[in-house]
Design an enzyme around this catalytic site. Structure first.
Site, PDB file in Angstrom:
ATOM      1  N   CYS A  85       0.706  -1.135  -0.040  1.00 19.20           N
ATOM      2  CA  CYS A  85       0.092   0.053   0.000  1.00 19.20           C
ATOM      3  C   CYS A  85       0.906   1.162  -0.064  1.00 19.20           C
ATOM      4  O   CYS A  85       0.202   2.449  -0.150  1.00 19.20           O
ATOM      5  CB  CYS A  85      -0.946   0.130   1.026  1.00 19.20           C
ATOM      6  SG  CYS A  85      -2.129  -1.342   1.116  1.00 19.20           S
ATOM      7  N   HIS A  91      -2.638   7.211   4.899  1.00 13.78           N
ATOM      8  CA  HIS A  91      -3.118   5.915   4.021  1.00 13.78           C
ATOM      9  C   HIS A  91      -4.387   5.468   4.477  1.00 13.78           C
ATOM     10  O   HIS A  91      -4.803   5.810   5.934  1.00 13.78           O
ATOM     11  CB  HIS A  91      -2.309   4.964   4.035  1.00 13.78           C
ATOM     12  CG  HIS A  91      -2.864   3.478   3.408  1.00 13.78           C
ATOM     13  ND1 HIS A  91      -3.285   3.544   2.308  1.00 13.78           N
ATOM     14  CD2 HIS A  91      -2.776   2.233   4.223  1.00 13.78           C
ATOM     15  CE1 HIS A  91      -3.584   2.290   1.908  1.00 13.78           C
ATOM     16  NE2 HIS A  91      -3.127   1.458   2.911  1.00 13.78           N
ATOM     17  N   ASN A 106      -9.890   0.533   1.816  1.00 10.45           N
ATOM     18  CA  ASN A 106      -8.593   0.358   1.493  1.00 10.45           C
ATOM     19  C   ASN A 106      -8.179   0.009  -0.023  1.00 10.45           C
ATOM     20  O   ASN A 106      -8.254  -0.975  -0.184  1.00 10.45           O
ATOM     21  CB  ASN A 106      -7.827  -0.349   2.453  1.00 10.45           C
ATOM     22  CG  ASN A 106      -6.412  -0.207   2.429  1.00 10.45           C
ATOM     23  OD1 ASN A 106      -5.861   0.137   1.511  1.00 10.45           O
ATOM     24  ND2 ASN A 106      -5.665  -1.131   3.266  1.00 10.45           N
TER      25      ASN A 106
HETATM   26  N1  COA Z   1     -17.284  -9.094  11.204  1.00  6.92           N
HETATM   27  C1  COA Z   1     -17.631  -9.445  12.381  1.00  6.92           C
HETATM   28  N2  COA Z   1     -16.830  -9.696  13.388  1.00  6.92           N
HETATM   29  C2  COA Z   1     -15.414  -9.709  13.013  1.00  6.92           C
HETATM   30  C3  COA Z   1     -15.104  -9.367  11.647  1.00  6.92           C
HETATM   31  C4  COA Z   1     -16.106  -9.051  10.593  1.00  6.92           C
HETATM   32  N3  COA Z   1     -15.881  -8.396   9.482  1.00  6.92           N
HETATM   33  N4  COA Z   1     -13.761  -9.428  11.490  1.00  6.92           N
HETATM   34  C5  COA Z   1     -13.417 -10.204  12.501  1.00  6.92           C
HETATM   35  N5  COA Z   1     -14.123 -10.311  13.482  1.00  6.92           N
HETATM   36  C6  COA Z   1     -14.191 -10.811  14.597  1.00  6.92           C
HETATM   37  C7  COA Z   1     -13.024 -11.760  15.063  1.00  6.92           C
HETATM   38  O1  COA Z   1     -13.224 -13.158  14.476  1.00  6.92           O
HETATM   39  C8  COA Z   1     -12.988 -11.710  16.519  1.00  6.92           C
HETATM   40  O2  COA Z   1     -13.986 -12.298  16.975  1.00  6.92           O
HETATM   41  P1  COA Z   1     -13.632 -13.272  18.146  1.00  6.92           P
HETATM   42  O3  COA Z   1     -13.319 -12.276  19.511  1.00  6.92           O
HETATM   43  O4  COA Z   1     -14.760 -14.055  18.513  1.00  6.92           O
HETATM   44  O5  COA Z   1     -12.341 -13.996  17.977  1.00  6.92           O
HETATM   45  C9  COA Z   1     -13.299 -10.112  16.696  1.00  6.92           C
HETATM   46  O6  COA Z   1     -14.279  -9.722  15.545  1.00  6.92           O
HETATM   47  C10 COA Z   1     -12.310  -9.148  17.074  1.00  6.92           C
HETATM   48  O7  COA Z   1     -11.217  -9.484  16.189  1.00  6.92           O
HETATM   49  P2  COA Z   1      -9.909  -8.470  15.952  1.00  6.92           P
HETATM   50  O8  COA Z   1      -9.177  -8.891  14.877  1.00  6.92           O
HETATM   51  O9  COA Z   1      -9.137  -8.530  17.435  1.00  6.92           O
HETATM   52  O10 COA Z   1     -10.533  -7.030  15.657  1.00  6.92           O
HETATM   53  P3  COA Z   1      -9.903  -5.804  15.414  1.00  6.92           P
HETATM   54  O11 COA Z   1     -10.564  -4.871  16.422  1.00  6.92           O
HETATM   55  O12 COA Z   1      -8.408  -5.866  15.606  1.00  6.92           O
HETATM   56  O13 COA Z   1     -10.341  -5.299  14.163  1.00  6.92           O
HETATM   57  C11 COA Z   1      -9.166  -5.109  11.940  1.00  6.92           C
HETATM   58  C12 COA Z   1      -9.849  -6.196  13.054  1.00  6.92           C
HETATM   59  C13 COA Z   1      -8.856  -6.223  10.910  1.00  6.92           C
HETATM   60  C14 COA Z   1     -10.283  -4.238  11.495  1.00  6.92           C
HETATM   61  C15 COA Z   1      -7.951  -4.258  12.508  1.00  6.92           C
HETATM   62  O14 COA Z   1      -7.235  -5.426  13.106  1.00  6.92           O
HETATM   63  C16 COA Z   1      -7.292  -3.692  11.530  1.00  6.92           C
HETATM   64  O15 COA Z   1      -7.658  -2.723  10.915  1.00  6.92           O
HETATM   65  N6  COA Z   1      -6.061  -4.119  11.329  1.00  6.92           N
HETATM   66  C17 COA Z   1      -5.008  -3.279  10.360  1.00  6.92           C
HETATM   67  C18 COA Z   1      -5.595  -3.815   8.818  1.00  6.92           C
HETATM   68  C19 COA Z   1      -4.861  -3.176   7.777  1.00  6.92           C
HETATM   69  O16 COA Z   1      -5.046  -1.930   7.617  1.00  6.92           O
HETATM   70  N7  COA Z   1      -4.410  -3.713   6.585  1.00  6.92           N
HETATM   71  C20 COA Z   1      -3.831  -3.035   5.828  1.00  6.92           C
HETATM   72  C21 COA Z   1      -2.882  -2.288   5.784  1.00  6.92           C
HETATM   73  S1  COA Z   1      -2.222  -1.666   4.226  1.00  6.92           S
END
Ligand code: COA
Length: 350
Positions: free
Chosen positions: A119, A258, A288
């Site tokens: 990215c 970003h 994104n």
């Molecule tokens: N809908 C519902 N629940 C979801 C979900 C969705 N789309 N995606 C994940 N979950 C659930 C998980 O399974 C987890 O459930 P559990 O507690 O029963 O295991 C719970 O939500 C929390 O998951 P977690 O990964 O800890 O959530 P989070 O608050 O960290 O949010 C992201 C997840 C992916 C949104 C966040 O980690 C993020 O934005 N990371 C950076 C990603 C990014 O920017 N990538 C590209 C970089 S260029």
């Protein structure tokens, strides 16, 4: 890599972008995934994203974006002697989408190639084009940042599928009398690469029936690890480039981070102490879009009347690699009065 550009004055003189016409909302996704509009909005700030049609490839989005940037900068496409396409979703592995695009635009004399920095690709490509122009190798460059991540996302994985969208942006870079780029800071942490990758399709794991069946050609991500990395580098990269340029946060008129997750942006804005009205946010409408994210945000800021000549603009990208990159510039806009800086992004498809 870090440096203040106290020599050659080089700026962006044309800006364009393009997204697919098809809008996919959170409710659309919750029909096939165990997710909800509420979860996606609360955890990411995303409401909808644009998704390409099956027949649309990266160069189909890059072409209208590039034409718009060229129209704004003025001059013939043949005046471009360098074309860099920052992407992880080229039309195919080779020929490069840079070469494909140079042909479609009519740039027979341009060096044309792709650049892969996740990215962060657009930020790396800006620095590279700056260096080529400052070094006298190029007089006019076209930099495209764009991705069609929908083609490599695992649509059965709710933790990644909801985050991404498709889009491309393009800018023309050339020498100017005053203003333009003031400094860059770029970096990579390959040890963290495992947290955001696409394992197969390269020389490590060529395509086999097993690799395809196992979903190895699709994006794998450790969301929480990438979240920690992103919040850390958005702040540290911005601080480093500002210090190198002898500037402080108070000097920044427009911050273009970003667009991955509004919570990541909020964290960086709070830590850096940037006033909210100076921050460009459009992740709610596009998700994104990887290398398309920063040029799409710049184009939105221009269309919304937030971007003016004389402003000091800070951009920071981060992504797979893991990589990051910042640039600070004094915005000049088009220098020939040819522009249509309030024009919205193009769309393609039906
Ligand atoms: N809908 C519902 N629940 C979801 C979900 C969705 N789309 N995606 C994940 N979950 C659930 C998980 O399974 C987890 O459930 P559990 O507690 O029963 O295991 C719970 O939500 C929390 O998951 P977690 O990964 O800890 O959530 P989070 O608050 O960290 O949010 C992201 C997840 C992916 C949104 C966040 O980690 C993020 O934005 N990371 C950076 C990603 C990014 O920017 N990538 C590209 C970089 S260029």
């Amino acid at each position: 890599m870090i440096g203040a550009t106290n020599g050659a004055r080089v700026s962006i003189t044309g800006l364009g972008c393009c997204t697919p016409e098809r809008v996919v909302t959170n409710d659309d996704l919750s029909r096939t995934l165990d997710t909800s509009d509420e979860w996606i909005r609360e955890r990411t700030g995303i409401r909808e994203r644009r998704i390409a049609l099956p027949e649309q490839a990266l160069s189909d989005l890059a072409l209208p974006a590039a034409r718009q940037a060229l129209a704004q900068a003025g001059g013939e496409p043949s005046s471009i002697d360098l074309l860099i396409v920052a992407t992880v979703t080229p039309d195919m592995v080779f020929p490069s989408s840079g070469a494909v695009l140079a042909d479609r635009l009519g740039m027979p004399d341009a060096a044309a190639y792709d650049l892969s920095a996740g990215c962060t690709g657009f930020m790396y490509a800006l620095a590279q084009a700056y260096g080529m122009i400052a070094g006298g190798l190029s007089s006019r460059a076209l930099v495209v940042g764009g991705d069609v991540l929908s083609k490599i996302v695992d649509w059965s994985d709710r933790s990644t599928a909801v985050l991404f969208g498709d889009g491309a942006g393009a800018v023309v870079l050339e020498a100017v009398d005053a203003g333009g780029f003031l400094g860059f800071e770029l970096g990579a942490d390959g040890a963290g690469g495992v947290h955001l990758n696409l394992p197969a399709g390269g020389s490590r794991m060529p395509a086999t029936a097993e690799s395809v069946a196992g979903g190895q050609h699709l994006v794998k991500m450790n969301g929480p690890e990438v979240f920690k990395f992103a919040t850390r580098v958005l702040v540290s990269s911005a601080e480093r480039v500002l210090a190198e340029c002898g500037l402080s946060v108070a000097d920044i008129d427009l911050y273009v981070p970003h667009q991955a997750n509004v919570r990541i942006i909020d964290y960086a804005v709070r830590k850096l102490g940037i006033a909210r009205e100076r921050v460009v946010v459009n992740v709610d409408r596009f998700g994104n879009t990887s290398s398309g994210s920063i040029p799409l945000a710049l184009a939105d800021a221009a269309a919304d009347g937030m971007l003016h000549p004389g402003q000091t603009v800070l951009m920071t990208g981060m992504g797979a690699g893991l990589t990051w990159g910042s640039a600070v510039m004094e915005w000049t806009g088009q220098t020939n009065g040819n522009g249509q800086s309030r024009r919205r992004e193009e769309t393609v498809g039906g």
